[in-house]
Scaffold this motif. Structure first.
Motif, PDB file in Angstrom:
ATOM      1  N   LEU A 182       0.848  -1.188   0.000  1.00  0.00           N
ATOM      2  CA  LEU A 182       0.000   0.000   0.000  1.00  0.00           C
ATOM      3  C   LEU A 182       0.886   1.241   0.000  1.00  0.00           C
ATOM      4  N   ASP A 183       0.561   2.225  -0.855  1.00  0.00           N
ATOM      5  CA  ASP A 183       1.363   3.447  -0.937  1.00  0.00           C
ATOM      6  C   ASP A 183       0.905   4.523   0.053  1.00  0.00           C
ATOM      7  N   ALA A 184      -0.402   4.743   0.140  1.00  0.00           N
ATOM      8  CA  ALA A 184      -0.895   5.814   1.009  1.00  0.00           C
ATOM      9  C   ALA A 184      -2.375   5.609   1.324  1.00  0.00           C
ATOM     10  N   VAL A 185      -2.799   6.303   2.380  1.00  0.00           N
ATOM     11  CA  VAL A 185      -4.200   6.297   2.796  1.00  0.00           C
ATOM     12  C   VAL A 185      -4.654   7.755   2.846  1.00  0.00           C
ATOM     13  N   VAL A 186      -5.602   8.095   1.976  1.00  0.00           N
ATOM     14  CA  VAL A 186      -6.171   9.442   1.959  1.00  0.00           C
ATOM     15  C   VAL A 186      -7.373   9.436   2.891  1.00  0.00           C
ATOM     16  N   ALA A 187      -7.328  10.300   3.912  1.00  0.00           N
ATOM     17  CA  ALA A 187      -8.421  10.389   4.882  1.00  0.00           C
ATOM     18  C   ALA A 187      -9.124  11.729   4.709  1.00  0.00           C
ATOM     19  N   LEU A 188     -10.374  11.680   4.280  1.00  0.00           N
ATOM     20  CA  LEU A 188     -11.196  12.884   4.137  1.00  0.00           C
ATOM     21  C   LEU A 188     -12.047  13.051   5.391  1.00  0.00           C
ATOM     22  N   ASP A 189     -12.286  14.297   5.784  1.00  0.00           N
ATOM     23  CA  ASP A 189     -13.099  14.525   6.970  1.00  0.00           C
ATOM     24  C   ASP A 189     -13.994  15.740   6.752  1.00  0.00           C
ATOM     25  N   ALA A 190     -15.138  15.739   7.443  1.00  0.00           N
ATOM     26  CA  ALA A 190     -16.086  16.864   7.414  1.00  0.00           C
ATOM     27  C   ALA A 190     -16.939  16.803   8.676  1.00  0.00           C
ATOM     28  N   ASP A 191     -17.523  17.922   9.055  1.00  0.00           N
ATOM     29  CA  ASP A 191     -18.390  17.973  10.233  1.00  0.00           C
ATOM     30  C   ASP A 191     -19.643  17.123  10.032  1.00  0.00           C
ATOM     31  N   HIS A 192     -20.201  16.641  11.131  1.00  0.00           N
ATOM     32  CA  HIS A 192     -21.374  15.770  11.121  1.00  0.00           C
ATOM     33  C   HIS A 192     -22.547  16.389  10.359  1.00  0.00           C
ATOM     34  N   ASP A 193     -22.809  17.682  10.592  1.00  0.00           N
ATOM     35  CA  ASP A 193     -23.947  18.339   9.930  1.00  0.00           C
ATOM     36  C   ASP A 193     -23.762  18.384   8.416  1.00  0.00           C
ATOM     37  N   PRO A 203     -32.652   8.261   7.258  1.00  0.00           N
ATOM     38  CA  PRO A 203     -32.023   8.930   8.413  1.00  0.00           C
ATOM     39  C   PRO A 203     -31.512   7.943   9.472  1.00  0.00           C
ATOM     40  N   ASP A 204     -32.289   6.908   9.777  1.00  0.00           N
ATOM     41  CA  ASP A 204     -31.842   5.929  10.780  1.00  0.00           C
ATOM     42  C   ASP A 204     -30.614   5.155  10.311  1.00  0.00           C
ATOM     43  N   ALA A 205     -30.628   4.722   9.053  1.00  0.00           N
ATOM     44  CA  ALA A 205     -29.493   3.965   8.512  1.00  0.00           C
ATOM     45  C   ALA A 205     -28.244   4.848   8.453  1.00  0.00           C
ATOM     46  N   ILE A 206     -28.422   6.119   8.090  1.00  0.00           N
ATOM     47  CA  ILE A 206     -27.289   7.055   8.034  1.00  0.00           C
ATOM     48  C   ILE A 206     -26.680   7.217   9.418  1.00  0.00           C
ATOM     49  N   ALA A 207     -27.527   7.473  10.396  1.00  0.00           N
ATOM     50  CA  ALA A 207     -27.032   7.674  11.764  1.00  0.00           C
ATOM     51  C   ALA A 207     -26.283   6.434  12.252  1.00  0.00           C
ATOM     52  N   LYS A 208     -26.815   5.269  11.948  1.00  0.00           N
ATOM     53  CA  LYS A 208     -26.168   4.028  12.377  1.00  0.00           C
ATOM     54  C   LYS A 208     -24.813   3.850  11.690  1.00  0.00           C
ATOM     55  N   ARG A 209     -24.743   4.139  10.387  1.00  0.00           N
ATOM     56  CA  ARG A 209     -23.471   3.993   9.662  1.00  0.00           C
ATOM     57  C   ARG A 209     -22.430   4.988  10.153  1.00  0.00           C
ATOM     58  N   LEU A 210     -22.844   6.237  10.436  1.00  0.00           N
ATOM     59  CA  LEU A 210     -21.890   7.225  10.940  1.00  0.00           C
ATOM     60  C   LEU A 210     -21.381   6.831  12.329  1.00  0.00           C
ATOM     61  N   ALA A 211     -22.253   6.291  13.165  1.00  0.00           N
ATOM     62  CA  ALA A 211     -21.825   5.833  14.492  1.00  0.00           C
ATOM     63  C   ALA A 211     -20.864   4.650  14.372  1.00  0.00           C
ATOM     64  N   THR A 212     -21.157   3.740  13.459  1.00  0.00           N
ATOM     65  CA  THR A 212     -20.278   2.589  13.238  1.00  0.00           C
ATOM     66  C   THR A 212     -18.925   3.051  12.714  1.00  0.00           C
ATOM     67  N   TYR A 213     -18.931   4.032  11.801  1.00  0.00           N
ATOM     68  CA  TYR A 213     -17.669   4.572  11.283  1.00  0.00           C
ATOM     69  C   TYR A 213     -16.840   5.136  12.447  1.00  0.00           C
ATOM     70  N   ALA A 214     -17.468   5.960  13.291  1.00  0.00           N
ATOM     71  CA  ALA A 214     -16.751   6.595  14.402  1.00  0.00           C
ATOM     72  C   ALA A 214     -16.163   5.551  15.352  1.00  0.00           C
ATOM     73  N   LYS A 215     -16.900   4.487  15.575  1.00  0.00           N
ATOM     74  CA  LYS A 215     -16.463   3.452  16.528  1.00  0.00           C
ATOM     75  C   LYS A 215     -15.429   2.497  15.926  1.00  0.00           C
ATOM     76  N   GLU A 216     -15.663   2.031  14.690  1.00  0.00           N
ATOM     77  CA  GLU A 216     -14.838   0.958  14.129  1.00  0.00           C
ATOM     78  C   GLU A 216     -13.810   1.410  13.095  1.00  0.00           C
ATOM     79  N   THR A 217     -14.149   2.394  12.269  1.00  0.00           N
ATOM     80  CA  THR A 217     -13.271   2.743  11.157  1.00  0.00           C
ATOM     81  C   THR A 217     -12.340   3.909  11.482  1.00  0.00           C
ATOM     82  N   ALA A 218     -12.833   4.951  12.091  1.00  0.00           N
ATOM     83  CA  ALA A 218     -11.985   6.113  12.395  1.00  0.00           C
ATOM     84  C   ALA A 218     -10.716   5.724  13.162  1.00  0.00           C
TER      85      ALA A 218
END
Length: 188
Positions: free
Chosen positions: A107-118, A138-153
């Motif tokens: 792997l050469d690099a990992v590009v990490a993009l970020d933006a505010d929750h809103d 809305p429910d699926a979005i909220a769940k995916r963002l929470a999962t990202y914060a917990k597992e992927t970030a």
């Protein structure tokens, strides 16, 4: 060039992956696109995937790992690739490390993009409206963002410790964001 593009849903990973793929002449590989194509085609894989995505859940690692491994072994990836939407957790990082070692392609690099929750919520709502995506409730979005914060970030720290992380602000004009990414990658 072999890249990961990471960030929460709605940050613009798919858009930037497509632009980077064109710029570097390599394929952008989106696990989400592979899953959605199979859902649309009502394939066996698609039916398995929809059982998870309609509930806002992620597709299990075993299934995702096997799809990624198969895709990275295809001929068009010889000169590089951009993976969008993978890895999502520590187990997938280990699986990807093993795949890349087996293929002899680091792997050469990992590009990490970020933006505010809103900003993310507004972008995803707009995408759902424009594309009619059933997995963008809305429910699926909220769940995916929470999962990202917990597992992927937290994975970003792994790649930072390896010296592979390129952090980019995902807010602004699409072309300006792409320019920032290319400049950061070319400076490595």
């Amino acid at each position: 060039m072999r890249l990961l593009i990471m960030g929460p849903q709605g940050v613009g990973k798919g858009t930037q992956a497509a632009l980077l793929a064109e710029h570097y002449g390599i394929p952008a590989i989106s696990t989400g696109d592979i899953f959605r194509a199979n859902i649309k085609g009502k394939t066996e894989l698609g039916l398995k995937v929809i059982a998870y995505t309609d509930k806002g859940e992620l597709v299990p690692d075993e299934l995702t790992n096997s799809i990624v491994k198969d895709r990275l072994a295809q001929d068009d990836t010889k000169n590089g690739w951009i993976l969008d939407g993978y890895p999502r957790n520590a187990a997938q990082v280990e699986a990807l490390d093993a795949m890349l070692e087996e293929l002899g392609t680091p792997l050469d690099a990992v590009v990490a993009l970020d933006a505010d929750h809103d900003v993310l919520m507004a972008r995803i709502a707009k995408r759902a409206e424009e594309q009619g995506r059933t997995d963008d409730t809305p429910d699926a979005i909220a769940k995916r963002l929470a999962t990202y914060a917990k597992e992927t970030a937290p994975l970003l720290d792994t790649y930072k410790s390896r010296g592979q992380l390129v952090a980019i602000d995902g807010v602004g004009e699409i072309d300006a964001i792409q320019k920032n990414i290319v400049e950061a990658l070319d400076a490595r």
